[in-house]
Structures are given as C-alpha cells and as structure tokens.
Scaffold this motif. Sequence first.
Motif, PDB file in Angstrom:
ATOM      1  N   ARG A 285      -6.104  15.442  50.626  1.00  0.00           N
ATOM      2  CA  ARG A 285      -6.657  15.858  51.263  1.00  0.00           C
ATOM      3  C   ARG A 285      -7.489  14.145  52.132  1.00  0.00           C
ATOM      4  NH1 ARG A 285      -8.669  20.044  48.915  1.00  0.00           N
ATOM      5  NH2 ARG A 285     -10.240  19.393  47.594  1.00  0.00           N
TER       6      ARG A 285
ATOM      7  N   LYS B 213      -5.407  11.816  52.235  1.00  0.00           N
ATOM      8  CA  LYS B 213      -4.542  11.462  53.017  1.00  0.00           C
ATOM      9  C   LYS B 213      -4.472  12.008  54.654  1.00  0.00           C
ATOM     10  CE  LYS B 213      -0.050   9.888  53.114  1.00  0.00           C
ATOM     11  NZ  LYS B 213      -0.183   8.490  54.245  1.00  0.00           N
ATOM     12  N   THR B 214      -4.584  12.849  54.970  1.00  0.00           N
ATOM     13  CA  THR B 214      -4.773  13.594  56.446  1.00  0.00           C
ATOM     14  C   THR B 214      -6.117  13.083  57.346  1.00  0.00           C
ATOM     15  OG1 THR B 214      -5.854  15.786  55.416  1.00  0.00           O
ATOM     16  CG2 THR B 214      -3.782  15.652  55.263  1.00  0.00           C
TER      17      THR B 214
END
Length: 131
Positions: A116, A118-119
Amino acid sequence: MELLIAFATDDGKNFNDDHFGMATYYHVYRFFDDGEEFVEKRENIEFQEDESKKHGDPEKARATSSVLKGVDVLVSKKFGPNITRMVNKFVCVVVRTNVISDAVKIVKNHMDEVMREKTKTRERRHLIFQQ
C-alpha cells in the motif's frame, strides 16, 4: 508481487546500532509471492563519514540512495532525520527486533501494508512493525 528489500547491517546477522544510512552493509532480499531469497550484500562505500556533516545532511541521503539503486524498501531498527527524504524514493520500515532473519519474517507478514505504501506517489509515510 516482487520487491527488493534492503536490511541495514554491520555483521550480516543483526541490524547495525546506528541509523540506516550509517550501516556498513545492506543485505538485499527479493520478496515474491511464494517467499523470499537473499540476493546480495552491498557495501555502503559511497559516503565516507565526514565529522563536519550532521545526521540529516542531504549528501548522506544521496549517497545512500545511490548504493540502493533498484531497491524498493529499506528496513532498519532506526532511521535518522533523512527519513523525510528517503520516503520519497523508498518505503521505509522500522522493525522492533535486532535480528535480520526475524525482520524478514516480520516484513513478510506485513506485505499488504508495505505494498500500500509502495503504490503511493504522495504523502508516503514510514511504517513501524513490532512483530
């Protein structure tokens, strides 16, 4: 899902006692859906400690980032003031353990949270995992 994750260490088994950027080495693991594997040991040679520079110096952040090209996630017991710069390029994870093999398991158990972060393209925050 595949991520490269770097763990800060001086001895290869335990986390270093200082901030992430002060580690002698980074042990890099590849995490994927079915597990994880050790990929390589990277030496933190880019930044030679300069007594005139303080923790949080932008040059330290740049030097650490250059050693960690291709890495997605940084894991340590502690980060210094440069964490505010590092979270723009990496997911930064603080773990409450001394042993890297334990930290590998902890991160694996929290991969949904790591992914989560990372995005996110803005307002990424560091994560703290107990166990």
